[in-house]
Scaffold this motif. Structure first.
Motif, PDB file in Angstrom:
ATOM      1  N   TYR A 119      43.994  37.865  51.620  1.00 37.45           N
ATOM      2  CA  TYR A 119      43.805  38.410  52.963  1.00 37.45           C
ATOM      3  C   TYR A 119      44.708  37.675  53.934  1.00 37.45           C
ATOM      4  CZ  TYR A 119      41.444  39.728  57.303  1.00 37.45           C
ATOM      5  OH  TYR A 119      41.175  40.217  58.550  1.00 37.45           O
ATOM      6  N   GLU A 120      44.945  36.427  53.635  1.00 34.79           N
ATOM      7  CA  GLU A 120      45.765  35.574  54.487  1.00 34.79           C
ATOM      8  C   GLU A 120      47.118  36.208  54.794  1.00 34.79           C
ATOM      9  OE1 GLU A 120      45.826  31.620  52.862  1.00 34.79           O
ATOM     10  OE2 GLU A 120      47.742  31.140  53.789  1.00 34.79           O
ATOM     11  N   ILE A 121      47.757  36.798  53.790  1.00 34.73           N
ATOM     12  CA  ILE A 121      49.095  37.327  54.045  1.00 34.73           C
ATOM     13  C   ILE A 121      49.166  38.852  54.005  1.00 34.73           C
ATOM     14  CG2 ILE A 121      50.328  35.256  53.322  1.00 34.73           C
ATOM     15  CD1 ILE A 121      50.962  36.904  50.758  1.00 34.73           C
ATOM     16  N   ALA A 122      48.050  39.522  53.673  1.00 34.07           N
ATOM     17  CA  ALA A 122      48.068  40.992  53.680  1.00 34.07           C
ATOM     18  C   ALA A 122      46.757  41.525  54.236  1.00 34.07           C
ATOM     19  CB  ALA A 122      48.304  41.518  52.269  1.00 34.07           C
ATOM     20  N   TYR A 333      46.472  26.544  45.285  1.00 29.64           N
ATOM     21  CA  TYR A 333      47.448  26.728  46.362  1.00 29.64           C
ATOM     22  C   TYR A 333      47.350  28.099  47.031  1.00 29.64           C
ATOM     23  CZ  TYR A 333      50.486  29.727  43.520  1.00 29.64           C
ATOM     24  OH  TYR A 333      50.989  30.769  42.793  1.00 29.64           O
ATOM     25  N   LEU A 334      46.580  29.033  46.419  1.00 29.90           N
ATOM     26  CA  LEU A 334      46.438  30.368  47.013  1.00 29.90           C
ATOM     27  C   LEU A 334      45.019  30.623  47.486  1.00 29.90           C
ATOM     28  CD1 LEU A 334      48.265  32.819  44.551  1.00 29.90           C
ATOM     29  CD2 LEU A 334      48.877  32.387  46.931  1.00 29.90           C
ATOM     30  N   PHE A 335      44.074  30.269  46.622  1.00 31.72           N
ATOM     31  CA  PHE A 335      42.696  30.706  46.843  1.00 31.72           C
ATOM     32  C   PHE A 335      41.817  29.539  47.294  1.00 31.72           C
ATOM     33  CE2 PHE A 335      44.587  33.375  43.430  1.00 31.72           C
ATOM     34  CZ  PHE A 335      44.694  34.551  44.153  1.00 31.72           C
ATOM     35  N   GLN A 336      42.231  28.897  48.358  1.00 33.90           N
ATOM     36  CA  GLN A 336      41.445  27.771  48.877  1.00 33.90           C
ATOM     37  C   GLN A 336      40.092  28.291  49.332  1.00 33.90           C
ATOM     38  OE1 GLN A 336      44.367  28.856  49.935  1.00 33.90           O
ATOM     39  NE2 GLN A 336      45.859  27.225  50.259  1.00 33.90           N
ATOM     40  N   PRO A 337      39.004  27.620  48.910  1.00 33.17           N
ATOM     41  CA  PRO A 337      37.671  28.109  49.281  1.00 33.17           C
ATOM     42  C   PRO A 337      37.304  27.791  50.735  1.00 33.17           C
ATOM     43  CG  PRO A 337      37.498  26.144  47.898  1.00 33.17           C
ATOM     44  CD  PRO A 337      38.953  26.466  47.989  1.00 33.17           C
ATOM     45  N   TYR A 345      37.472  38.302  50.520  1.00 36.36           N
ATOM     46  CA  TYR A 345      38.570  39.253  50.702  1.00 36.36           C
ATOM     47  C   TYR A 345      39.885  38.776  50.068  1.00 36.36           C
ATOM     48  CZ  TYR A 345      35.599  42.121  53.594  1.00 36.36           C
ATOM     49  OH  TYR A 345      34.588  42.928  54.018  1.00 36.36           O
ATOM     50  N   ASP A 346      39.877  37.588  49.509  1.00 36.73           N
ATOM     51  CA  ASP A 346      41.048  37.142  48.737  1.00 36.73           C
ATOM     52  C   ASP A 346      40.905  37.694  47.324  1.00 36.73           C
ATOM     53  OD1 ASP A 346      42.074  35.869  50.898  1.00 36.73           O
ATOM     54  OD2 ASP A 346      41.697  33.829  50.182  1.00 36.73           O
ATOM     55  N   THR A 347      41.246  38.969  47.175  1.00 35.91           N
ATOM     56  CA  THR A 347      40.916  39.684  45.939  1.00 35.91           C
ATOM     57  C   THR A 347      41.936  39.473  44.823  1.00 35.91           C
ATOM     58  OG1 THR A 347      41.980  41.551  46.999  1.00 35.91           O
ATOM     59  CG2 THR A 347      39.586  41.515  47.037  1.00 35.91           C
ATOM     60  N   GLY A 348      43.015  38.768  45.128  1.00 39.54           N
ATOM     61  CA  GLY A 348      44.125  38.685  44.174  1.00 39.54           C
ATOM     62  C   GLY A 348      43.795  38.040  42.848  1.00 39.54           C
ATOM     63  N   ASP A 349      42.752  37.213  42.813  1.00 38.57           N
ATOM     64  CA  ASP A 349      42.457  36.511  41.560  1.00 38.57           C
ATOM     65  C   ASP A 349      41.772  37.422  40.532  1.00 38.57           C
ATOM     66  OD1 ASP A 349      42.928  34.165  40.208  1.00 38.57           O
ATOM     67  OD2 ASP A 349      41.124  33.126  40.887  1.00 38.57           O
ATOM     68  N   LYS A 350      41.426  38.634  40.964  1.00 37.59           N
ATOM     69  CA  LYS A 350      40.869  39.604  40.006  1.00 37.59           C
ATOM     70  C   LYS A 350      41.960  40.175  39.105  1.00 37.59           C
ATOM     71  CE  LYS A 350      37.519  41.496  43.250  1.00 37.59           C
ATOM     72  NZ  LYS A 350      37.111  42.719  43.951  1.00 37.59           N
ATOM     73  N   ALA A 351      43.199  40.036  39.562  1.00 36.68           N
ATOM     74  CA  ALA A 351      44.320  40.659  38.847  1.00 36.68           C
ATOM     75  C   ALA A 351      44.802  39.763  37.712  1.00 36.68           C
ATOM     76  CB  ALA A 351      45.460  40.918  39.824  1.00 36.68           C
TER      77      ALA A 351
END
Ligand SMILES: *Cc1c(COP(=O)(O)O)cnc(C)c1O
Length: 486
Positions: A119-122, A333-337, A345-351
């Protein structure tokens, strides 16, 4: 002019605008030609011809920077020697057509040039994806659109996700311990299913021999009793795909009957609606996917029937949390809690990917602009098509279920030949010969393939809203013209 004059160069604004306007001119001129029936679908060249270079079009990478004038010529030539997949007479693929709103969406997406991982960048795109996936799940029929999902690089990858999460659901320890933590598992799919299911079984360590092919009826639909017969043969049955719209015949497997067997044996049911999923938007045709709401996961490619520019494919999952559980690695480095916003909303780790292309915006935009995508499906009925194709021999004697129409063209020289091996062998060569001539003349394009015991036949398929009845007639006339003397 050179690239050095473009932004971020000092005073680069004016040259940049000028350059981009010229690019837009090239693109719009291509778009105009795409819809113009007096232009060809393609200007075919062999690989060696393109590699040698034609009329100033040189693919070699140079050692010196080229002028922007040359770059513009390269842009024009790249389109010139490509295939106009949006042309009304391009029938070659399931993804065809050039949707103008979708194209605008693609242009905007490239301009935004961001990545879907957080969500941070998109922020806007991530929310659009969540909302659209929910809408798709509602259309599938899951209560309140509950569940999960993600846009992936295509139906093949969406299908692969389904196998991965099915395995994770039943044998989560495979994530850490590998396949040794699971018993010997088997997967089931139609003999007519897409080859990506086989690829997934190989890539995920099941092995293609543990993918059991199911027999189909004369229309290419899975015979449920065959599934049941094969389930009890031993091993642990894990996963079944029902195809909603097979790639060649356009057949719809009976989902409800397959779901009954899946429930009985506690198997994951995946519906591969890469091709036929678009019919869920159609009041008239949606019944072909009856039972889809009983699936555990569904593949649906808006880049096929719904005409969204490539690529756009979704994997929808009924149970929330599995995608995250199966794929998350929590990269620090991406999904800081400890971010300031709601990190769900940081959904990228599902991929299974790291970086992920923004495929949602063009689809969201088209949805907004049209809503009733289904109109397209209602206008391009299979029965309508097959009625038009009269001078050729359909490979089945009944109405197709989707917009695929499969047929042989029998040249006059074969018409009096009795059925037998010689006729089969000669007929097998007809479609590839006609296709080769068709590509050389560049007037239209259609696919062909053998299937099972059937020798090469044409698969005419409509998913291009620009195609009309006269384009279908044109294709048939062109086949007759090219094949008459074979
Ligand atoms: C096209 C197709 C796929 C693969 O989709 P891609 O987006 O090309 O990866 C999977 N299943 C079926 C039934 C298809 O027709």
């Amino acid at each position: 002019m050179s690239f050095l004059e473009l932004l971020p160069a000092k005073n680069g604004e004016e040259p940049t605008m000028q350059f981009l306007l010229e690019v837009v001119e090239i693109l719009t001129s291509y778009i105009r030609k795409t819809f113009d029936r007096s232009t060809k679908v393609l200007d075919f060249h062999h690989p060696h011809q393109l590699l040698e270079g034609i009329e100033g079009f040189n693919l070699e990478l140079s050692d010196q920077p080229e002028s922007l004038e040359q770059i513009l010529v390269d842009c024009r030539d790249t389109l010139k020697y490509g295939v106009r997949t949006g042309h009304p007479r391009f029938f070659n693929q399931l993804s065809t057509g050039l949707d103008i709103v979708g194209l605008a969406g693609e242009w905007l997406t490239s301009t935004a040039n961001t990545n879907m991982f957080t969500y941070e960048i998109a922020p806007v795109f991530v929310l659009m994806e969540q909302l659209t996936l929910k809408k798709m799940r509602e259309i599938v029929g899951w209560p309140d659109g509950e569940g999960d999902g993600i846009f992936s690089p295509g139906g093949a990858i969406s299908n692969m996700y389904s196998v991965m999460i099915a395995r994770y659901k039943f044998f989560p320890e495979v994530k850490t311990k590998g396949m040794a933590a699971a018993p010997r598992l088997v997967l089931f799919t139609s003999e007519h299913s897409h080859y990506s299911i086989k690829k997934a079984s190989a890539a995920l360590g099941f092995g293609t021999e543990n993918l059991i092919l199911l027999n189909t009826d004369e229309r290419g639909r899975v015979i449920p009793a065959d599934l049941e017969a094969k389930v009890i043969e031993g091993y642990v049955p894990l996963f079944v795909t029902a195809t909603a719209g097979t790639t060649v015949y356009g057949a719809f497997d009976p989902i409800n009957e397959i779901a009954d067997i899946c429930e009985k044996y506690n198997m994951w049911l995946h519906v591969d609606g890469a091709w036929g999923g678009g019919l869920l938007m159609s009041r008239k045709h949606r019944h072909k996917l009856n039972g889809v709401e009983r699936a555990n996961s569904v593949t649906w490619n808006p880049h096929k029937m719904m005409g969204v520019p490539l690529q756009c494919s979704a994997i929808l999952v009924r149970e929330r949390g599995l995608l995250q559980g199966c794929n998350s690695m929590c990269a620090g480095y991406l999904f800081q809690p400890d971010k300031q916003y709601d990190v769900t909303y940081d959904t990228g780790d599902k991929a299974i990917q790291c970086g992920r292309h923004v495929d949602i915006f063009k689809f969201w935009l088209m949805w907004k602009a049209k809503v009733c995508f289904y109109l397209k499906a209602e206008n391009t009925e299979g029965s309508f098509l097959s009625a038009l194709i009269t001078n050729v021999v359909p490979i089945f004697s009944y109405q197709p279920q989707h917009t695929n129409v499969c047929f042989w063209y029998i040249p006059p020289s074969l018409r009096s030949l009795p059925d037998g091996e010689e006729r089969r062998q000669r007929l097998h060569k007809v479609a590839p010969k006609i296709k080769a001539m068709m590509m050389e003349s560049g007037t239209t394009m259609v696919g062909y393939q053998p299937q099972g015991d059937k020798v090469n036949f044409f698969r005419m398929v409509i998913s291009n809203p620009a195609a009309t009845r006269s384009d279908i007639d044109f294709l048939v006339e062109e086949i007759e013209r090219l094949g008459h003397d074979l």
